[in-house]
Design an enzyme around this catalytic site. Structure first.
Site, short mmCIF file in Angstrom:
data_model
loop_
_atom_site.label_atom_id
_atom_site.label_comp_id
_atom_site.label_asym_id
_atom_site.label_seq_id
_atom_site.Cartn_x
_atom_site.Cartn_y
_atom_site.Cartn_z
N GLU A 36 37.82 26.77 39.33
CA GLU A 36 39.00 27.35 40.03
C GLU A 36 39.76 26.46 40.68
OE1 GLU A 36 37.71 29.48 43.99
OE2 GLU A 36 36.38 29.94 42.70
N GLU B 30 28.05 29.07 41.27
CA GLU B 30 29.54 28.90 41.12
C GLU B 30 29.87 27.62 42.22
OE1 GLU B 30 33.86 31.14 41.42
OE2 GLU B 30 31.93 32.28 40.42
N ASP C 76 41.60 29.62 36.11
CA ASP C 76 42.58 30.01 37.06
C ASP C 76 43.88 29.98 36.47
OD1 ASP C 76 42.50 30.59 40.13
OD2 ASP C 76 44.30 29.71 39.39
N HIS D 199 38.49 32.79 36.77
CA HIS D 199 38.44 33.21 38.38
C HIS D 199 39.61 33.98 38.53
CE1 HIS D 199 40.45 31.89 42.40
NE2 HIS D 199 39.23 32.29 42.66
N GLY E 80 37.80 37.86 51.61
CA GLY E 80 38.20 36.31 51.15
C GLY E 80 37.21 35.32 51.41
N ASP F 90 27.84 32.26 44.44
CA ASP F 90 29.13 31.35 44.77
C ASP F 90 28.89 30.51 46.00
OD1 ASP F 90 31.39 30.10 44.68
OD2 ASP F 90 32.78 32.07 44.31
N LYS G 199 28.49 35.92 47.83
CA LYS G 199 28.99 34.43 48.44
C LYS G 199 27.78 33.75 49.14
CE LYS G 199 33.35 34.23 47.39
NZ LYS G 199 34.18 33.32 46.42
N GLU H 186 36.38 38.10 36.54
CA GLU H 186 36.20 38.50 38.17
C GLU H 186 37.65 39.46 38.43
OE1 GLU H 186 35.72 36.05 42.35
OE2 GLU H 186 36.75 35.12 40.84
N GLY I 140 41.23 37.21 41.74
CA GLY I 140 41.28 37.84 43.13
C GLY I 140 42.31 37.47 43.69
N ASN J 212 31.14 27.88 46.78
CA ASN J 212 32.46 27.39 47.24
C ASN J 212 32.53 26.05 47.64
OD1 ASN J 212 32.88 30.62 47.63
ND2 ASN J 212 34.77 29.81 46.86
N LYS K 200 29.00 39.49 42.38
CA LYS K 200 28.78 37.99 42.86
C LYS K 200 28.73 38.06 44.45
CE LYS K 200 32.30 35.24 42.41
NZ LYS K 200 33.24 34.45 41.84
#
Length: 443
Positions: A305, A276, A328, A355, A24, A250, A222, A386, A357, A252, A220
């Site tokens: 998200e 993203e 989300d 979103h 994560g 992504d 990060k 996702e 996970g 974040n 995807k």
């Protein structure tokens, strides 16, 4: 429907130590411990029916959400399910607009997360009473009844009740065949499990290779901490997955607006479908500037998200600030508010790519995206949901993935119920897992 009076609400702080192995990890959340505020509604029914709900967090702060759930519980206990769903819009507004508690929102932040957890439990209870999985409850619901669950306050300049009703009625055509298609094939998914920011190149290579062998075609990555590192990692993954598979990136929320444009332009050679969360999730006009700048490169902007509520989604859509809507299941006001967002996205012709996970997010949001395809959008073009392969073993009805597709759940409810053994072991701070970690820290 029986009365099913809600006689008790319990909420627990449940945390999983995912930070120990960097699961994560991203540019902003470097050490998340995936967690939930876990709600159980007990009823006075003969069958001792319960409703299960949750909202997702990443560790510290979950205790604050738990406090907010307890504060809202007085608005729920004592009501019957029949009373709630006969005026679900009114009940949503009761929770989200309490004359005093709305001051710590309104409809945003911790209080909205708590609202989502409670409402998720109510929807779970309703679906169980009807003996249907949540997606099927929504698909079978009369359009007028479904519209009555949505609070249209503040969004009628973008979507009126009549427009929403027209969208649902129009989508009735072909609905049965789309439902059969989903039951047979499932809904297309993409994976984020291969490329967390804290993973080594060896881990990336191994996980991507395994995913390709399992039939995954959408990946995807990060990004956002270090540009040269991003170029190296995106190059590695693009080579692994080949030119024809889909890559998304992504950040974040890591960058300022101009920084996002510059950074993503330097990653354009890897042909990402979207960037993203490139900047602050509240910055509608910033996202619009990024969208406009990246459009000539064929790169879309995806976000949602951490979008507070339907009003912010309205603005993102009105400003053409996103090309992919990422709902989300636990950030906004549960199914009620997500229905509004899904219908607005349909009006603006922007694909919904949820979103997921975390803990339970895959389990929940699969119901919403199945409803979107079967009863609203009727399209799979540029649409996917996702999937992250963590912590599903802690649920009574875990997601089923087959050939990189979500297979529609069959069990009644909203797939929120966790295994009681897992809840007890991971309850914070007194569960067995956390006591053991505390002991290790003392040694």
């Amino acid at each position: 429907m029986q009365e099913n009076k809600i006689i008790k609400l319990t909420v627990r702080d449940v945390r999983f130590p995912t930070s120990l192995e960097q699961h994560g990890s991203d540019a902003m959340h470097t050490d998340p411990d995936y967690s939930v505020a876990y709600v159980v509604l007990e009823t006075d029914s003969d069958a001792a029916l319960k409703g299960y709900g949750l909202t997702f967090t990443v560790g510290r702060g979950t205790e604050i959400v738990v406090c907010a759930v307890k504060a809202l519980s007085t608005l729920v206990v004592g009501k019957t399910l029949k009373e709630i769903v006969s005026d679900f819009r009114g009940f949503y507004r009761l929770l989200s607009s309490d004359g005093q508690m709305r001051w710590v929102g309104p409809e945003k932040g911790v209080i909205q997360l708590a609202t989502a957890a409670i409402l998720n439990a109510v929807w779970d209870l309703w679906a169980r009473v009807e003996g249907k999985p949540l997606w099927k409850l929504l698909v079978d619901m009369d359009p007028a009844k479904l519209i009555s669950c949505i609070d249209f306050r503040y969004i009628t300049d973008a979507l009126t009740e009549q427009e929403a009703l027209d969208i649902l009625v129009k989508a009735k055509k072909g609905q049965k065949s789309r439902e059969e298609q989903m039951l047979k094939e499932g809904y297309p998914a993409y994976t984020t499990s291969c490329a967390w920011l804290g993973y080594t190149d060896q881990q990336l290579t191994q996980l991507c290779s395994e995913a390709l062998a399992q039939g995954w075609t959408k990946f995807k990555v990060k990004v956002g901490a270090d540009l040269q590192d991003d170029i190296r990692r995106c190059s590695l993954i693009r080579k692994l997955i080949g030119p024809n598979n889909t890559l998304m990136i992504d950040a974040n929320q890591r960058w300022d607006v101009n920084e996002a444009i510059t950074w993503v332009t330097k990653l354009a050679e890897f042909h990402p479908l979207w960037i993203e969360e490139p900047t602050c999730p509240d910055d509608v006009l910033g996202h619009a500037s990024i969208s406009k700048a990246l459009a000539p490169l064929g790169i879309g902007v995806a976000t949602g998200e951490q979008c507070h509520n339907r009003v912010m989604f309205k603005q993102f859509l009105q400003a053409a600030a996103l090309q992919f809507v990422q709902i989300d299941s636990c950030r906004v006001g549960s199914v009620n508010e997500n229905l509004a967002i899904i219908l607005m996205a349909a009006k603006f012709n922007v694909p919904v790519c949820p979103h997921a996970g975390g803990v339970g997010l895959c389990e929940l949001v699969q119901h919403l995206i199945l409803f979107d395809y079967i009863s609203v959008s009727a399209s799979l073009n540029n649409r996917m949901c996702e999937y992250v392969d963590h912590l599903h073993e802690h649920f009574e009805s875990p997601t089923i993935i087959r050939n990189a597709h979500y297979i529609p759940p069959k069990d009644p409810g909203y797939s929120c119920e966790m295994l009681e053994e897992s809840v007890q072991k991971h309850q914070y701070p007194d569960g067995e897992v956390w006591r053991a970690i505390e002991q290790q820290g003392k040694q």
